[in-house]
Write a protein that holds these residues in place. Structure first.
Motif, mmCIF file in Angstrom:
data_model
loop_
_atom_site.group_PDB
_atom_site.id
_atom_site.type_symbol
_atom_site.label_atom_id
_atom_site.label_comp_id
_atom_site.label_asym_id
_atom_site.label_seq_id
_atom_site.Cartn_x
_atom_site.Cartn_y
_atom_site.Cartn_z
ATOM 1 N N THR A 302 -3.493 -15.838 1.675
ATOM 2 C CA THR A 302 -3.238 -15.175 2.810
ATOM 3 C C THR A 302 -2.973 -13.471 2.407
ATOM 4 O O THR A 302 -2.868 -12.747 2.809
ATOM 5 N N GLN A 363 0.188 -8.647 3.292
ATOM 6 C CA GLN A 363 -0.698 -9.844 4.082
ATOM 7 C C GLN A 363 -2.405 -9.373 3.561
ATOM 8 O O GLN A 363 -2.465 -8.396 4.150
ATOM 9 N N SER A 365 -3.949 -9.810 6.504
ATOM 10 C CA SER A 365 -4.783 -9.731 7.946
ATOM 11 C C SER A 365 -3.947 -8.194 7.911
ATOM 12 O O SER A 365 -4.536 -7.363 8.911
ATOM 13 N N ASP A 366 -2.775 -7.379 6.692
ATOM 14 C CA ASP A 366 -2.480 -6.323 7.061
ATOM 15 C C ASP A 366 -3.212 -5.303 6.875
ATOM 16 O O ASP A 366 -2.762 -4.229 7.215
ATOM 17 N N TYR A 367 -4.214 -5.651 6.041
ATOM 18 C CA TYR A 367 -5.338 -4.605 5.696
ATOM 19 C C TYR A 367 -5.735 -4.120 7.010
ATOM 20 O O TYR A 367 -6.740 -3.621 5.977
ATOM 21 N N SER A 368 -5.967 -5.035 8.168
ATOM 22 C CA SER A 368 -7.646 -4.471 8.638
ATOM 23 C C SER A 368 -7.599 -2.916 9.136
ATOM 24 O O SER A 368 -6.973 -2.640 10.072
ATOM 25 N N ARG A 432 -14.157 -10.648 2.469
ATOM 26 C CA ARG A 432 -12.974 -10.997 3.566
ATOM 27 C C ARG A 432 -12.262 -9.754 3.467
ATOM 28 O O ARG A 432 -11.981 -9.023 3.809
ATOM 29 N N MET A 436 -11.344 -7.031 6.073
ATOM 30 C CA MET A 436 -10.907 -6.332 6.624
ATOM 31 C C MET A 436 -11.135 -5.250 5.830
ATOM 32 O O MET A 436 -10.553 -4.575 7.587
ATOM 33 N N LYS A 440 -13.547 -3.454 10.646
ATOM 34 C CA LYS A 440 -12.364 -3.266 11.399
ATOM 35 C C LYS A 440 -12.823 -2.442 11.869
ATOM 36 O O LYS A 440 -12.570 -0.971 12.312
ATOM 37 N N GLU A 444 -8.830 -2.183 16.534
ATOM 38 C CA GLU A 444 -8.448 -3.609 15.773
ATOM 39 C C GLU A 444 -7.836 -3.441 14.656
ATOM 40 O O GLU A 444 -6.992 -4.835 13.994
ATOM 41 N N SER A 446 -4.903 -3.426 12.201
ATOM 42 C CA SER A 446 -3.351 -4.090 12.350
ATOM 43 C C SER A 446 -2.154 -2.929 12.663
ATOM 44 O O SER A 446 -2.346 -1.933 12.797
#
Lengths: 524, 207
Positions: A302, A363, A365-368, A432, A436, A440, A444, A446
């Motif tokens: 992650t 992280q 997921s923070d790149y979205s 991925r 991200m 998005k 969406e 982040s």
């Protein structure tokens, strides 16, 4: 008197001019910092970059030098070493570009950081050309000790401390193992430290296929695999990569690895030429494990830094295919891929640094939704990651094709097929991140990206970062389409190196000798 | 066997026994100070072996550097950080010890088989040189010139690194930071740490 005059004529000290320039740069950086004080941080990075570029230029002038051996055969400045020394020096250059802002932001002093980084570069460059066991070990230690220091450079952060301590302990153990193997080599050859002399002594004596040589080989490979973080020796990689300052990670994943590969080629091809079947076998196992484990474990990460750590293990596995092929094309595909890998991996790290400087996180997921806020960063990171994955128009695709092609030519069908499968896996986790950032919808996005501040390139240290991003972006994009000069360069560096050419001539003989006596057990 | 050879063999036996006993003591003693002192014994025995091998300079350097510097440094470190700490014995500790012993014995067996089985390329008996210093000096300034010089860069870097790690951090000047950027007093990696897993969290609480 005649001792000194005899020696002076044989030194051929001009062969290490590029390294000399790096040493002068180190001293310049240290002394300027001492005299001028803190304000020198504004221009010291440029002094270091200028020194490194001058060193690369000096390497260019040494290309195809008639007399490549220097320091009484202690150092071999042939074209192969020039290619690897160039890769190490260039990776340090790009690392300095990305480190200026980062180091300042972390509150530590820049001049010493640059000096230690230059020392690591120096160790890597000497390691690429070392032709003598003592020289190899001292160069390896210069590289390693500087790397430990860099890893623990942000000393207030417990993660950095942990990384430095882990790296130091595992590194010291692996150096000791390497030294043990090398000392066995010294004993087996009857007291030689020069690699060529060892090869002749082993070929003439009857220590050629003994248990001692097998153990020396295994121990030496253990030391080398630690440097290139091939799989059973990779345990340090994720933790060290996560805890170290990101520019250091970038250097470790490119410069240090390239030096390790140069050492592998020179030591194994020259000194262990008599047991080439055995080390091909060991490296095949290492390559299989690295490709599978590196790429599969990267799927589950992650954190961006950890993902890049595992992906660099996988990439080392791909490069090993070229090494195992053992042909001209194999070696030159290694150099070609490492050159391209330099730009795409360092480009990716530069983008990660910019993002973490802006937001304070890495992280995935923070790149979205980053596309909405910072198109340049998104573009550069996407292209570098796609190139690392091997998507066609970019440079990484051509590098991988060349590696796999040379492996296929050498008959390594299983290994190449595994490489293809695992690079498909790697495309998944690279894409991925790209998905991200790009796909998005705005809602969406982040939280981090929503608060993403506008990039202010005018802040001190940001301009070099921008230059680093743009340079690696351009190189990654164009090196694929305009790759012919690079191909020629890599090919020439292999063809012009007597080390590899003589190894190729003796290899069929050695193989014939082994097949004749293959029913005889190795233990005598 | 003449007298000289006899003396050599006997002193080798004594030194080897001393070294093995001291090395076992380093590993097996519970008190770390004993281990540190016995480590000095190991170093001194090694330097005795060097003298038996006609390497007088190396023997002297071994005592000066390893006993005089490294070992004393270790002792200093132990004395300075002499914190009494009682560790909870881990359950099933003997399994780890047995596994370690097994690996060590296996490695020892492998290496000794290797030493005995390998046809060592022994040249004709070497006569002792007049002075090892001159020989070492000649090597340092001929075929080992480059490693010798590179070692100086290595030591310089190690020294700078040690200073950086040990020195006190400076507080950044207000005027340097005032212009555009926010005042930085973090000395940390810009990335946030990951969310800690439960085991790490509990270890943090204990602090």
């Amino acid at each position: 008197m005649d001792f000194s005059s005899n020696i002076a004529t044989q030194l051929n000290a001009g062969a290490i001019l590029p390294e000399g320039i790096v040493v002068v740069t180190i001293l310049l950086v240290l002394i300027c910092d001492l005299i001028v004080g803190k304000s020198s941080a504004r221009w010291l990075p440029y002094v270091a970059i200028a020194g490194l570029l001058a060193s690369v230029a000096a390497l260019w002038l040494k290309w195809d030098a008639t007399e490549s051996l220097a320091f009484l055969q202690g150092f071999n400045g042939d074209d192969l070493s020039i290619a690897f020394r160039g890769i190490v020096a260039l990776s340090a250059t790009v690392t300095i570009l990305m480190s200026v802002r980062y180091v300042e932001q972390s509150g530590t002093s820049l001049a010493e950081f640059i000096a230690i980084l230059l020392a690591a570069t120096l160790g890597g460059m000497f390691l690429s050309g070392a032709n003598d066991l003592v020289m190899i070990f001292v160069a390896l230690e210069t590289l390693s000790i500087s790397s430990y220091l860099l890893t623990g450079y942000t000393k207030r952060d417990p993660r950095s401390n942990e990384a430095a301590l882990k790296y130091l302990l595992i590194g010291a153990a692996s150096s000791a193992i390497f030294l043990y193997g090398v000392s066995l080599l010294y004993g087996l050859s009857g007291g030689q430290t020069n690699l060529d002399a060892i090869a002749t002594a082993l070929a003439n004596g009857d220590g050629g296929e003994s248990l001692g040589l097998a153990i020396a080989l295994v121990f030496a490979i253990a030391g080398i695999s630690f440097k290139i973080s091939a799989v059973p020796f990779h345990q340090w990689t994720p933790d060290v990569y996560e805890g170290s300052p990101t520019p250091v990670v970038a250097f470790l994943s490119v410069g240090s690895k390239a030096a390790g590969f140069a050492l592998a080629i020179r030591l194994l091809v020259t000194a262990f030429g008599a047991v080439s079947e055995e080390w091909h076998f060991i490296f095949t196992a290492l390559a299989i494990l690295s490709m599978i484990l590196g790429n599969v474990v990267a799927l589950a990460q992650t954190s961006m830094k950890r993902m890049l750590a595992y992906s660099s293990i996988g990439q080392a596995g791909f490069v090993m295919i070229g090494f195992i092929a053992g042909t001209d094309a194999g070696y030159s595909s290694m150099i070609f891929y490492l050159l391209i890998y330099l730009f795409m991996n360092l480009g990716a790290f530069t983008c990660v640094i910019l993002f973490s400087l802006q937001t304070g996180t890495d992280q995935i997921s923070d790149y979205s939704g980053l596309y909405q806020k910072d198109p340049l960063l998104t573009l550069a990171l996407s292209i570098c990651l796609l190139s690392l994955g091997g998507i066609p128009p970019f440079a990484g695709f051509f590098g991988k094709i060349y590696l796999f092609w040379s492996g296929w030519q050498a008959g390594l069908y299983g290994l190449v097929l595994l490489g293809l499968v695992t690079s498909v896996v790697s495309i998944y986790y690279y894409i991925r991140v790209v998905k991200m950032m790009v796909v998005k919808e705005p809602q969406e996005m982040s939280e981090t990206v929503e608060n993403y501040p506008e990039v202010r390139w005018s802040l001190p240290g940001m301009r070099p970062l921008q230059v680093g991003i743009v340079v690696s972006l351009v190189a990654t994009t164009l090196a694929g389409i305009l790759s012919n000069p690079l191909f020629t360069f890599a090919n020439n560096s292999v063809i012009n190196s007597p080390v590899l050419q003589s190894a190729k001539l003796t290899q069929p003989i050695a193989k014939a000798g082994i097949s004749e006596t293959s029913d005889r057990p190795i233990v005598q | 066997m003449n007298l000289a050879e006899g003396v050599q063999i006997v002193s080798f036996g004594i030194l080897a026994a001393l070294m093995i006993a001291a090395a076992l003591g380093v590993v097996l003693f519970e008190k770390i100070v004993y281990s540190a002192f016995l480590l000095g014994g190991v170093f001194i025995s090694i330097s005795g072996l060097y003298i038996l091998l006609n390497a007088d300079f190396v023997a002297a350097a071994q005592i000066l550097i390893y006993v005089g510097a490294v070992n004393v440094l270790i002792l200093f470190a132990i004395m300075l950080v002499n914190k009494e700490e009682v560790f909870k014995p881990i359950s099933g500790r003997w399994i780890r010890k047995a596994a370690t012993a097994l690996v060590c014995v296996g490695l020892f067996a492998l290496l000794s088989t290797m030493v005995l089985a390998t046809p060592w390329n022994l040249a004709a008996p070497i006569t002792a040189p007049e002075s090892t210093l001159i020989l070492i000096g000649k090597h340092f300034f001929s075929d080992y010139l480059l490693p010798f010089e590179l070692a100086s860069v290595l030591l310089l870097m190690a020294m700078i690194g040690a200073i950086i790690i040990a020195r006190r951090d400076f507080i950044p000047d207000i005027e340097a930071a005032s212009s555009d950027q926010p005042l930085q007093t973090v000395w940390r990696l810009p990335e946030r740490p990951r969310e800690l897993t439960p085991t790490q969290g509990s270890s943090n609480q204990r602090k």
